[in-house]
Design an enzyme around this catalytic site. Structure first.
Site, mmCIF file in Angstrom:
data_model
loop_
_atom_site.group_PDB
_atom_site.id
_atom_site.type_symbol
_atom_site.label_atom_id
_atom_site.label_comp_id
_atom_site.label_asym_id
_atom_site.label_seq_id
_atom_site.Cartn_x
_atom_site.Cartn_y
_atom_site.Cartn_z
ATOM 1 N N ASP A 113 22.638 -75.153 -11.969
ATOM 2 C CA ASP A 113 22.292 -75.416 -10.378
ATOM 3 C C ASP A 113 23.384 -74.630 -9.692
ATOM 4 O O ASP A 113 23.671 -74.764 -8.512
ATOM 5 C CB ASP A 113 22.815 -76.992 -10.379
ATOM 6 C CG ASP A 113 21.456 -77.885 -10.815
ATOM 7 O OD1 ASP A 113 20.596 -77.414 -11.065
ATOM 8 O OD2 ASP A 113 21.826 -79.142 -10.908
ATOM 9 N N HIS B 194 39.870 -50.854 -17.301
ATOM 10 C CA HIS B 194 38.754 -51.979 -16.713
ATOM 11 C C HIS B 194 39.428 -53.296 -16.932
ATOM 12 O O HIS B 194 38.560 -54.453 -16.971
ATOM 13 C CB HIS B 194 37.257 -51.898 -16.954
ATOM 14 C CG HIS B 194 36.914 -50.601 -16.443
ATOM 15 N ND1 HIS B 194 35.527 -50.397 -17.016
ATOM 16 C CD2 HIS B 194 37.019 -50.019 -15.561
ATOM 17 C CE1 HIS B 194 35.120 -49.304 -16.248
ATOM 18 N NE2 HIS B 194 36.093 -48.908 -15.611
ATOM 19 N N ASP C 142 43.873 -52.129 -8.539
ATOM 20 C CA ASP C 142 42.825 -51.238 -8.311
ATOM 21 C C ASP C 142 41.778 -52.203 -7.417
ATOM 22 O O ASP C 142 41.297 -53.175 -8.182
ATOM 23 C CB ASP C 142 42.013 -50.685 -9.593
ATOM 24 C CG ASP C 142 41.044 -49.716 -9.054
ATOM 25 O OD1 ASP C 142 40.395 -49.868 -7.804
ATOM 26 O OD2 ASP C 142 40.524 -49.155 -9.814
ATOM 27 N N ASP D 131 37.806 -49.017 -2.183
ATOM 28 C CA ASP D 131 38.191 -48.501 -3.851
ATOM 29 C C ASP D 131 39.676 -47.889 -3.581
ATOM 30 O O ASP D 131 39.677 -46.501 -3.394
ATOM 31 C CB ASP D 131 37.139 -47.725 -4.165
ATOM 32 C CG ASP D 131 37.364 -47.700 -5.719
ATOM 33 O OD1 ASP D 131 38.156 -48.417 -6.087
ATOM 34 O OD2 ASP D 131 36.684 -47.099 -6.245
ATOM 35 N N HIS E 76 39.455 -40.492 -17.719
ATOM 36 C CA HIS E 76 38.435 -40.639 -16.785
ATOM 37 C C HIS E 76 38.273 -39.337 -15.694
ATOM 38 O O HIS E 76 39.133 -38.464 -15.911
ATOM 39 C CB HIS E 76 38.534 -41.811 -16.081
ATOM 40 C CG HIS E 76 39.809 -42.132 -15.085
ATOM 41 N ND1 HIS E 76 39.885 -41.606 -13.902
ATOM 42 C CD2 HIS E 76 41.006 -42.835 -15.419
ATOM 43 C CE1 HIS E 76 41.268 -41.786 -13.504
ATOM 44 N NE2 HIS E 76 41.789 -42.458 -14.587
ATOM 45 N N HIS F 64 34.500 -40.381 -7.791
ATOM 46 C CA HIS F 64 32.934 -40.803 -7.637
ATOM 47 C C HIS F 64 32.631 -41.010 -6.272
ATOM 48 O O HIS F 64 33.440 -40.797 -5.316
ATOM 49 C CB HIS F 64 32.720 -42.106 -8.284
ATOM 50 C CG HIS F 64 33.531 -43.387 -8.177
ATOM 51 N ND1 HIS F 64 33.371 -43.903 -6.816
ATOM 52 C CD2 HIS F 64 34.649 -43.630 -8.553
ATOM 53 C CE1 HIS F 64 34.523 -44.908 -6.821
ATOM 54 N NE2 HIS F 64 35.253 -44.445 -7.776
ATOM 55 N N HIS G 285 30.522 -47.368 -7.099
ATOM 56 C CA HIS G 285 30.121 -45.968 -7.461
ATOM 57 C C HIS G 285 28.796 -45.549 -6.906
ATOM 58 O O HIS G 285 27.698 -46.074 -7.523
ATOM 59 C CB HIS G 285 30.036 -46.301 -9.168
ATOM 60 C CG HIS G 285 31.310 -46.235 -9.863
ATOM 61 N ND1 HIS G 285 31.489 -46.673 -11.101
ATOM 62 C CD2 HIS G 285 32.561 -46.302 -9.450
ATOM 63 C CE1 HIS G 285 32.862 -46.422 -11.324
ATOM 64 N NE2 HIS G 285 33.254 -46.704 -10.376
ATOM 65 N N GLU H 7 41.247 -40.267 -7.809
ATOM 66 C CA GLU H 7 41.834 -41.077 -8.310
ATOM 67 C C GLU H 7 42.378 -40.733 -9.930
ATOM 68 O O GLU H 7 42.030 -41.238 -11.022
ATOM 69 C CB GLU H 7 41.163 -42.537 -8.667
ATOM 70 C CG GLU H 7 39.661 -42.053 -9.017
ATOM 71 C CD GLU H 7 38.966 -43.528 -9.049
ATOM 72 O OE1 GLU H 7 39.372 -44.299 -9.779
ATOM 73 O OE2 GLU H 7 37.491 -43.374 -8.605
ATOM 74 N N TYR I 272 47.688 -42.815 -18.563
ATOM 75 C CA TYR I 272 47.943 -44.027 -19.368
ATOM 76 C C TYR I 272 48.594 -43.695 -20.675
ATOM 77 O O TYR I 272 47.854 -42.875 -21.423
ATOM 78 C CB TYR I 272 46.615 -44.666 -19.252
ATOM 79 C CG TYR I 272 45.960 -44.472 -18.000
ATOM 80 C CD1 TYR I 272 46.032 -45.849 -16.837
ATOM 81 C CD2 TYR I 272 45.108 -43.424 -17.692
ATOM 82 C CE1 TYR I 272 45.373 -45.471 -15.782
ATOM 83 C CE2 TYR I 272 44.447 -43.357 -16.619
ATOM 84 C CZ TYR I 272 44.502 -44.349 -15.533
ATOM 85 O OH TYR I 272 43.624 -44.342 -14.293
ATOM 86 N N ARG J 82 47.713 -45.126 -11.905
ATOM 87 C CA ARG J 82 46.601 -44.214 -11.043
ATOM 88 C C ARG J 82 46.884 -44.438 -9.733
ATOM 89 O O ARG J 82 47.537 -45.597 -9.291
ATOM 90 C CB ARG J 82 45.364 -45.218 -11.702
ATOM 91 C CG ARG J 82 43.895 -44.387 -10.647
ATOM 92 C CD ARG J 82 42.754 -44.878 -11.315
ATOM 93 N NE ARG J 82 42.439 -46.433 -11.290
ATOM 94 C CZ ARG J 82 42.458 -47.154 -12.221
ATOM 95 N NH1 ARG J 82 42.773 -46.836 -13.440
ATOM 96 N NH2 ARG J 82 42.333 -48.369 -12.103
ATOM 97 N N GLU K 291 44.642 -43.841 -6.124
ATOM 98 C CA GLU K 291 43.333 -43.580 -5.860
ATOM 99 C C GLU K 291 43.052 -43.966 -4.370
ATOM 100 O O GLU K 291 43.449 -44.719 -3.613
ATOM 101 C CB GLU K 291 42.311 -44.608 -6.367
ATOM 102 C CG GLU K 291 40.771 -44.551 -5.944
ATOM 103 C CD GLU K 291 40.015 -45.514 -6.522
ATOM 104 O OE1 GLU K 291 40.394 -46.629 -7.050
ATOM 105 O OE2 GLU K 291 38.902 -45.264 -6.646
HETATM 106 N N1 GLY Z 1 37.284 -49.598 -9.009
HETATM 107 C C1 GLY Z 1 36.579 -48.710 -9.828
HETATM 108 C C2 GLY Z 1 36.773 -47.358 -9.605
HETATM 109 O O1 GLY Z 1 37.895 -47.067 -9.347
HETATM 110 O O2 GLY Z 1 36.178 -46.248 -9.861
HETATM 111 MN MN MN Z 2 39.178 -48.094 -8.064
HETATM 112 MN MN MN Z 3 37.109 -45.705 -7.971
#
Ligand code: GLY
Ligand code: MN
Ligand code: MN
Length: 443
Positions: free
Chosen positions: A40, A244, A261, A272, A351, A355, A362, A385, A389, A407, A409
């Site tokens: 529900d 993540h 983040d 972001d 990474h 993006h 994204h 970003e 690590y 990181r 960003e």
């Molecule tokens: N928060 C997702 C990224 O930084 O791509």
């Molecule tokens: Mn991010």
């Molecule tokens: Mn990002």
């Protein structure tokens, strides 16, 4: 909630899309559907970005249809009918009349009539723009409508002959932000950045990651952003090395860094931002050395964000600086070019530099055109970003580096002159962060 954008923005987008469609064509765009969370209870509804981009309408169970040049109306919407009983339980609905009055629809029908009306709209159209595979139920319905027209062929009905993915046209439009969109993203960047400032100000050893997350989402919600643009990552110590990480369940320790983040969603536009700072307000020597390296890479990459720079150059620059720095600090050994060539940095920086950013965190839009990385152009928004690590399990490096994850960003709009950092309100220099945290601790 009504959009902050004027209805004329949505009308202009529809007109621009229709101007690119071929004669005798039709576009079909479904809304998002409610998703069950548990008995529900549904997840908070979030409209599909393509649907919202063209309509500003935020109800489920709707289909938007564009038929350029159609005399009886080019913009047709199927939506939930008004139903007082349902509205008492689940909230008010615009209904077909509301769609015409408030959302600029030329025609609107209850969604229950879609199987009767769509074959009529499709009859005589040569090409259908439709993102097949996105909505299984609608895929089946589209097939049914085509079969209905084919069955009428001897009575003179003419079925479409071509189906084209709509994504490309629409996503190319979404990639370039108008002045109104850029202004919303400026605000989303500012609200997100202020939330990070608040996190720096309240952070102290013994707090939990989820409490720090709560400070962030509180700031979002108090500024009209009930939803974050994506689940916030708040990772203390080793958890910062999980890209993540969203459990956000542990206690923050004296002497550790915390990586946050998090970005708000303001009227369907995302912020972001990542910042990494010491839980106790002071960087250790090792933390500072790696932090300064990530920052150096980030600033150099932002410098490259200007019209004409090929997308991949920004990433390549971050790889050069990070690899060089890791050699200087002794985390990598060997010849710089060789290390870059064989991707040795990937053990620490796994990474890409960023993006596209927009209605989706994204965001949509091609990164390559005609096989080449596309050059940046005014109106695009991207994140920058880089990160380093050092896994807590990496026995190849000196123990003092292990478990440090960093990181940084920012959200960057490409302008005619260069760029504008939309998330600049939150500091990132070591001395600025330490000063901000010290002032809060003493205040
Ligand atoms: N928060 C997702 C990224 O930084 O791509
Ligand atoms: Mn991010
Ligand atoms: Mn990002």
């Amino acid at each position: 909630m009504k959009s902050l954008l004027a209805q004329s923005c949505f009308a202009e987008r529809r007109a621009r899309l229709m101007a690119q469609m071929t004669p005798k064509s039709i576009a079909i765009i479904p809304s998002a559907q409610l998703q069950p969370r548990n008995r529900d209870v549904d997840y908070a509804f979030r409209q599909d970005s393509d649907f919202y981009y063209l309509s500003g309408f935020d109800e489920p169970n709707a289909v938007l249809v564009l038929v350029p040049g159609r005399a009886a109306g080019e913009y047709v919407v199927f939506c939930q009918d008004r139903d007082l009983e349902m509205e008492i339980w689940h909230g008010y609905r615009a209904g077909p009349e509301g769609l015409k009055q408030d959302y600029g629809a030329d025609q609107a029908h209850p969604i229950d009539l879609i199987d009767d009306e769509m074959p009529k709209l499709l009859d005589g159209c040569e090409r259908i723009y439709y993102a097949i595979g996105g909505d299984e139920q609608l895929d089946t319905q589209v097939r049914g409508w085509l079969n209905a027209i084919r069955a009428q062929a001897r009575q003179g009905a003419v079925p479409p002959t071509e189906m084209v993915m709509l994504d490309h046209l629409l996503h190319e439009m979404r990639l370039f932000k108008s002045d109104e969109e850029a202004e919303l993203m400026r605000q989303a960047g500012e609200i997100s950045a202020q939330a990070h400032v608040r996190a720096m100000q309240v952070c102290k050893p013994g707090m939990t990651e989820y409490q720090l997350e709560a400070e962030i989402t509180h700031h979002f919600a108090m500024n009209r952003c009930r939803q974050a643009a994506y689940p916030s990552i708040v990772g203390g110590g080793d958890n910062a090395c999980v890209l993540h990480y969203t459990e956000n369940s542990e206690e923050l320790q004296d002497g550790d860094l915390v990586l946050i983040d998090a970005g708000c969603e303001l009227d369907y536009y995302a912020g972001d931002i990542t910042r990494t700072f010491p839980v106790n307000g002071r960087f250790s020597d090792e933390q500072k050395a790696l932090y300064e390296l990530v920052l150096k890479a980030q600033e150099a990459c932002i410098e490259l964000v200007r019209p004409g720079t090929p997308w991949a150059d920004v990433h390549d620059r971050s790889v050069e600086i990070i690899t060089e720095g890791l050699v200087e600090l002794g985390l990598l050994q060997g010849d710089l070019e060789d290390l870059i060539e064989r991707g040795a940095y990937r053990e620490f920086y796994m990474h890409r530099i960023g993006h596209w950013l927009g209605m989706d965190v994204h965001d949509v839009g091609d990164y390559k055109v005609g096989g080449d990385w596309r050059p940046l152009e005014p109106g695009m928004v991207m994140t920058v970003e880089p990160g380093i690590y050092v896994s807590p399990f990496n026995e190849k490096v000196d123990a003092r580096w292990r478990g440090i994850g960093i990181r940084i960003e920012d959200d960057v709009l490409v302008t005619e002159q260069g760029n504008e950092i939309l998330s600049a309100v939150v500091p990132k220099q070591v001395d600025e962060i330490e000063a901000l945290m010290r002032a809060a601790q003493n205040g």
